[in-house]
Design an enzyme around this catalytic site. Sequence first.
Site, PDB file in Angstrom:
ATOM      1  N   LYS A   1       7.794  72.941  48.122  1.00 55.03           N
ATOM      2  CA  LYS A   1       8.789  74.004  48.320  1.00 55.03           C
ATOM      3  C   LYS A   1       9.692  73.657  49.505  1.00 55.03           C
ATOM      4  CE  LYS A   1       7.555  76.630  44.935  1.00 55.03           C
ATOM      5  NZ  LYS A   1       8.427  76.720  43.765  1.00 55.03           N
TER       6      LYS A   1
ATOM      7  N   SER B   1       8.878  79.983  48.931  1.00 51.40           N
ATOM      8  CA  SER B   1       7.647  80.697  49.264  1.00 51.40           C
ATOM      9  C   SER B   1       7.522  80.839  50.771  1.00 51.40           C
ATOM     10  CB  SER B   1       6.466  79.879  48.736  1.00 51.40           C
ATOM     11  OG  SER B   1       5.268  80.346  49.269  1.00 51.40           O
TER      12      SER B   1
ATOM     13  N   TYR C   1       1.488  71.675  47.730  1.00 49.40           N
ATOM     14  CA  TYR C   1       2.332  72.697  47.107  1.00 49.40           C
ATOM     15  C   TYR C   1       3.382  73.196  48.103  1.00 49.40           C
ATOM     16  CZ  TYR C   1       3.819  77.347  45.672  1.00 49.40           C
ATOM     17  OH  TYR C   1       4.593  78.449  45.383  1.00 49.40           O
TER      18      TYR C   1
HETATM   19  P1  NAD Z   1       3.792  80.887  36.645  1.00 49.82           P
HETATM   20  O1  NAD Z   1       2.909  79.697  36.574  1.00 49.82           O
HETATM   21  O2  NAD Z   1       3.355  82.141  35.978  1.00 49.82           O
HETATM   22  O3  NAD Z   1       5.255  80.510  36.111  1.00 49.82           O
HETATM   23  C1  NAD Z   1       5.782  79.212  36.193  1.00 49.82           C
HETATM   24  C2  NAD Z   1       6.270  78.828  34.804  1.00 49.82           C
HETATM   25  O4  NAD Z   1       6.850  77.530  34.837  1.00 49.82           O
HETATM   26  C3  NAD Z   1       5.148  78.793  33.764  1.00 49.82           C
HETATM   27  O5  NAD Z   1       5.531  79.546  32.644  1.00 49.82           O
HETATM   28  C4  NAD Z   1       5.009  77.310  33.420  1.00 49.82           C
HETATM   29  O6  NAD Z   1       4.619  77.127  32.072  1.00 49.82           O
HETATM   30  C5  NAD Z   1       6.415  76.808  33.697  1.00 49.82           C
HETATM   31  N1  NAD Z   1       6.548  75.385  34.055  1.00 49.82           N
HETATM   32  C6  NAD Z   1       5.884  74.702  35.011  1.00 49.82           C
HETATM   33  N2  NAD Z   1       6.337  73.442  35.088  1.00 49.82           N
HETATM   34  C7  NAD Z   1       7.321  73.319  34.156  1.00 49.82           C
HETATM   35  C8  NAD Z   1       8.188  72.278  33.766  1.00 49.82           C
HETATM   36  N3  NAD Z   1       8.130  71.080  34.359  1.00 49.82           N
HETATM   37  N4  NAD Z   1       9.073  72.507  32.779  1.00 49.82           N
HETATM   38  C9  NAD Z   1       9.143  73.709  32.163  1.00 49.82           C
HETATM   39  N5  NAD Z   1       8.344  74.745  32.501  1.00 49.82           N
HETATM   40  C10 NAD Z   1       7.454  74.558  33.498  1.00 49.82           C
HETATM   41  O7  NAD Z   1       4.085  81.174  38.197  1.00 49.82           O
HETATM   42  P2  NAD Z   1       4.821  82.392  38.896  1.00 49.82           P
HETATM   43  O8  NAD Z   1       3.809  83.111  39.727  1.00 49.82           O
HETATM   44  O9  NAD Z   1       5.633  83.138  37.941  1.00 49.82           O
HETATM   45  O10 NAD Z   1       5.748  81.600  39.918  1.00 49.82           O
HETATM   46  C11 NAD Z   1       7.094  81.287  39.619  1.00 49.82           C
HETATM   47  C12 NAD Z   1       7.667  80.477  40.769  1.00 49.82           C
HETATM   48  O11 NAD Z   1       7.552  81.222  41.978  1.00 49.82           O
HETATM   49  C13 NAD Z   1       6.959  79.142  41.004  1.00 49.82           C
HETATM   50  O12 NAD Z   1       7.925  78.174  41.342  1.00 49.82           O
HETATM   51  C14 NAD Z   1       6.065  79.454  42.183  1.00 49.82           C
HETATM   52  O13 NAD Z   1       5.781  78.300  42.931  1.00 49.82           O
HETATM   53  C15 NAD Z   1       6.914  80.432  42.969  1.00 49.82           C
HETATM   54  N6  NAD Z   1       6.119  81.309  43.850  1.00 49.82           N
HETATM   55  C16 NAD Z   1       5.105  82.051  43.320  1.00 49.82           C
HETATM   56  C17 NAD Z   1       4.336  82.860  44.167  1.00 49.82           C
HETATM   57  C18 NAD Z   1       3.183  83.664  43.626  1.00 49.82           C
HETATM   58  O14 NAD Z   1       2.352  84.096  44.415  1.00 49.82           O
HETATM   59  N7  NAD Z   1       3.101  83.913  42.324  1.00 49.82           N
HETATM   60  C19 NAD Z   1       4.612  82.901  45.540  1.00 49.82           C
HETATM   61  C20 NAD Z   1       5.671  82.144  46.041  1.00 49.82           C
HETATM   62  C21 NAD Z   1       6.426  81.348  45.181  1.00 49.82           C
HETATM   63  N1  UFG Z   2      -8.650  86.562  49.533  1.00 48.60           N
HETATM   64  C1  UFG Z   2      -9.969  86.938  49.478  1.00 48.60           C
HETATM   65  N2  UFG Z   2     -10.670  86.688  48.342  1.00 48.60           N
HETATM   66  C2  UFG Z   2     -10.119  86.102  47.246  1.00 48.60           C
HETATM   67  C3  UFG Z   2      -8.749  85.718  47.303  1.00 48.60           C
HETATM   68  C4  UFG Z   2      -8.058  85.957  48.468  1.00 48.60           C
HETATM   69  O1  UFG Z   2     -10.505  87.483  50.443  1.00 48.60           O
HETATM   70  O2  UFG Z   2     -10.817  85.887  46.247  1.00 48.60           O
HETATM   71  C5  UFG Z   2      -7.863  86.854  50.748  1.00 48.60           C
HETATM   72  C6  UFG Z   2      -7.299  85.623  51.439  1.00 48.60           C
HETATM   73  O3  UFG Z   2      -8.223  85.102  52.350  1.00 48.60           O
HETATM   74  C7  UFG Z   2      -6.042  86.202  52.092  1.00 48.60           C
HETATM   75  C8  UFG Z   2      -5.599  87.294  51.125  1.00 48.60           C
HETATM   76  O4  UFG Z   2      -6.743  87.619  50.349  1.00 48.60           O
HETATM   77  O5  UFG Z   2      -6.375  86.801  53.317  1.00 48.60           O
HETATM   78  C9  UFG Z   2      -4.479  86.858  50.193  1.00 48.60           C
HETATM   79  O6  UFG Z   2      -4.844  85.643  49.531  1.00 48.60           O
HETATM   80  P1  UFG Z   2      -4.016  85.063  48.295  1.00 48.60           P
HETATM   81  O7  UFG Z   2      -4.702  83.814  47.855  1.00 48.60           O
HETATM   82  O8  UFG Z   2      -3.815  86.130  47.286  1.00 48.60           O
HETATM   83  O9  UFG Z   2      -2.582  84.765  48.924  1.00 48.60           O
HETATM   84  P2  UFG Z   2      -2.143  83.780  50.102  1.00 48.60           P
HETATM   85  O10 UFG Z   2      -1.403  84.595  51.093  1.00 48.60           O
HETATM   86  O11 UFG Z   2      -3.268  82.972  50.598  1.00 48.60           O
HETATM   87  O12 UFG Z   2      -1.174  82.771  49.320  1.00 48.60           O
HETATM   88  C10 UFG Z   2      -0.129  83.255  48.483  1.00 48.60           C
HETATM   89  C11 UFG Z   2       0.124  82.282  47.334  1.00 48.60           C
HETATM   90  C12 UFG Z   2       0.734  81.015  47.835  1.00 48.60           C
HETATM   91  C13 UFG Z   2       1.938  81.305  48.641  1.00 48.60           C
HETATM   92  C14 UFG Z   2       1.611  82.246  49.758  1.00 48.60           C
HETATM   93  C15 UFG Z   2       2.893  82.549  50.469  1.00 48.60           C
HETATM   94  O13 UFG Z   2      -1.070  81.959  46.668  1.00 48.60           O
HETATM   95  O14 UFG Z   2       1.139  80.231  46.745  1.00 48.60           O
HETATM   96  O15 UFG Z   2       1.035  83.447  49.215  1.00 48.60           O
HETATM   97  O16 UFG Z   2       2.989  83.749  50.994  1.00 48.60           O
HETATM   98  F1  UFG Z   2       2.421  80.173  49.156  1.00 48.60           F
END
Ligand code: NAD
Ligand code: UFG
Length: 340
Positions: A153, A124, A149
């Site tokens: 990572k 991330s 979190y």
């Molecule tokens: P998500 O929660 O939709 O998907 C994660 C999946 O992993 C879920 O289906 C959950 O049931 C499963 N899971 C969690 N722990 C487990 C375990 N111990 N064993 C088996 N299954 C397990 O999240 P996502 O948005 O699809 O994110 C996927 C990955 O990308 C995560 O590692 C997350 O940290 C990373 N990531 C997500 C974002 C974002 O904004 N969505 C940003 C950066 C990184």
């Molecule tokens: N925001 C609002 N209102 C809301 C939610 C968000 O104004 O209800 C704003 C936040 O202040 C920020 C922007 O929208 O300026 C984006 O916020 P998000 O929570 O959607 O995303 P972030 O960039 O804060 O964080 C996301 C993921 C993290 C990840 C990070 C890395 O949630 O897990 O991106 O890029 F680590």
Amino acid sequence: MTVLVTGGAGYIGSHTCVELLKNDYDVVVVDNLCNSSEISLRRVAELTGKAPCFYRCDVRDTAALSDVFRRHEIGCVIHFAGLKAVGESVQKPLAYYENNLGSTMTLCRVMLEHGVKQLVFSSSATVYAGNNPMPLSEESRTGDCSNPYGWTKYMCEIILSDIARATPGFSVALLRYFNPVGAHESGRLGEDPSGIPNNLMPFISQTAVGQRRELSVFGNDYDTPDGTGVRDYLHVVDLARGHVAAMDYLKAHEGAAVFNLGTGRGTSVLEMVHAFERVNGVAVPYRITERRAGDLATVYADPKRSEQILHWRAERTLEDMCRDSWRWQSQNPRGYQSGD
Ligand code: NAD
Ligand code: UFG
């Protein structure tokens, strides 16, 4: 080749399964469904005409995971499984360290026992330190994470890099995602957060569909063009394609490599709100509130390395992201609970 996708029932995982199946990979999913529904995998099969092989188990369950490796000749693993809510990680740090580090270490141990040496890891942009100049390149400073979190990572990246250094033939792509949004263009797959969404896009779409009264815009006094926070939003299907590109790279390279997956463009909160309203012809009531603790003013990627080395580039526009998010939300107002 068979690809093991941990967390494949989740938001990014399910979209990646579609891209893998479209590219003729066989897909095996391991997911404990702690934050997802098996319905997503049924829809993956509906969209591609091919069903991933699904095992409901925890990645930390060594015996169950070993069994999956015995049953299938896995060529590569994409490791999405993990917990991802920043706020929750502050409340429950142990659960985050146990799950995110534990799953990664168990996975690596079982992979090595079975001679599987190619891994794509979901990292991330949160691993970057807060005081870097923009845009963030892979060389920007990491660490100083503001929540558990982020540290999970950061630590997983170190663990995986050390394993790659110590293991001949091991290759790992550490993919640093910026802000994934949007949904599959069919409206059949999307983000299905449980409870009140933490992230901007699901909050916008739930407000537009009438489930939330108004969006809180967290601060309008940042040093940005309109005062609201700026982020690098990328379409989840582009992000999914990035994983297929990373797998191609792993076939020809050893060691650990880091890649940013982002567009290189920043969008403010209010720009996103107005784009969503314009593209979809819906209203998104909002109110300016206090800043959210820990937020930065501006975060966006330098995606050059991914473009040059992975030959990957985010292609979908902000309008695509808004349109596809809304199609998913309006067709599935209660996410996968809305039914088959
Ligand atoms: P998500 O929660 O939709 O998907 C994660 C999946 O992993 C879920 O289906 C959950 O049931 C499963 N899971 C969690 N722990 C487990 C375990 N111990 N064993 C088996 N299954 C397990 O999240 P996502 O948005 O699809 O994110 C996927 C990955 O990308 C995560 O590692 C997350 O940290 C990373 N990531 C997500 C974002 C974002 O904004 N969505 C940003 C950066 C990184
Ligand atoms: N925001 C609002 N209102 C809301 C939610 C968000 O104004 O209800 C704003 C936040 O202040 C920020 C922007 O929208 O300026 C984006 O916020 P998000 O929570 O959607 O995303 P972030 O960039 O804060 O964080 C996301 C993921 C993290 C990840 C990070 C890395 O949630 O897990 O991106 O890029 F680590």
